[in-house]
Design an enzyme around this catalytic site. Structure first.
Site, short mmCIF file in Angstrom:
data_model
loop_
_atom_site.label_atom_id
_atom_site.label_comp_id
_atom_site.label_asym_id
_atom_site.label_seq_id
_atom_site.Cartn_x
_atom_site.Cartn_y
_atom_site.Cartn_z
N HIS A 197 -8.80 -3.70 -3.10
CA HIS A 197 -7.91 -2.91 -2.25
C HIS A 197 -8.34 -1.45 -2.25
O HIS A 197 -8.42 -0.81 -1.19
CB HIS A 197 -6.47 -3.07 -2.77
N GLU A 198 -8.65 -0.90 -3.44
CA GLU A 198 -9.03 0.51 -3.54
C GLU A 198 -10.42 0.76 -2.95
O GLU A 198 -10.64 1.77 -2.28
CB GLU A 198 -8.95 1.01 -4.98
N CYS A 200 0.85 -1.19 0.00
CA CYS A 200 0.00 0.00 0.00
C CYS A 200 0.89 1.24 0.00
O CYS A 200 1.83 1.32 0.78
CB CYS A 200 -0.91 -0.01 1.23
#
Length: 192
Positions: free
Chosen positions: A151-152, A109
């Site tokens: 993830h986003e 990240c």
């Protein structure tokens, strides 16, 4: 003797909000489209600029994404740049279905780039999202792209990937991760 900057220091220096900032832990505010289309376009431009800056300091062979909270904006928009193909803009995305078929891969990240963690994710993700005109569409993402999108979308919900790691597991340093030599693999294909 000066200590060289860490990967997270470098991301912070190019304008990526780092772990611990409240904006990363809060759910984002959706856009009212098309009324707020001009603001949405400005933020998407800022996200692409941040991705461009990140790409100058790191090679993203598996693709990358940037969510609005990572540039300090609490709005529901993210971009994903796959390893191959066109960038994807996710305006007001909502996961409507995910496969029960999952796999575990390492993720990183931009908001805490010094470590990597193994995260289980669905191999297929169905996401409803809007265009700037306010029209809704549903997109289906698979394997590596599903992982990037998930993830986003998590960022837009105020969730960091470490919260998705199985109990008892922990992140590893980038140095340890580089030593694994592993790429994302799905059914014999490699996401690289």
């Amino acid at each position: 003797m000066t200590t060289p900057p860490t990967a997270s220091d470098t991301m912070k220096s190019i304008g990526i909000v780092q772990e611990g900032a409240p904006v990363l832990a809060e759910p984002t505010c959706p856009f009212e489209l098309p009324r707020e289309a001009a603001e949405a376009r400005e933020i998407v431009t800022a996200l692409h600029a941040a991705a461009d800056r990140a790409a100058t300091v790191h090679t993203f062979s598996k693709g990358m994404g940037v969510a609005a909270p990572q540039v300090g904006i609490g709005r529901r928009v993210a971009i994903v740049r796959p390893a191959e193909g066109d960038a994807i803009t996710l305006l007001n995305p909502v996961v409507v279905e995910e496969s029960s078929d999952t796999d575990e891969q390492f993720e990183g990240c931009l908001s805490f780039f010094d470590v990597r963690g193994k995260v289980p994710r669905p191999r297929t993700l169905q996401v409803r999202h809007q265009n700037f005109d306010g029209q809704w569409q549903t997109s289906i993402f698979t394997d590596g792209l599903a992982r990037l999108v998930a993830h986003e979308v998590d960022h837009l919900d105020g969730v960091l990937y470490v919260a998705r790691m199985p109990p008892g597991t922990h992140t590893i340093t980038v140095t340890e991760y580089k030593g694994t030599g592993q790429k994302w693999q799905y059914g014999g294909s490699q996401q690289g």
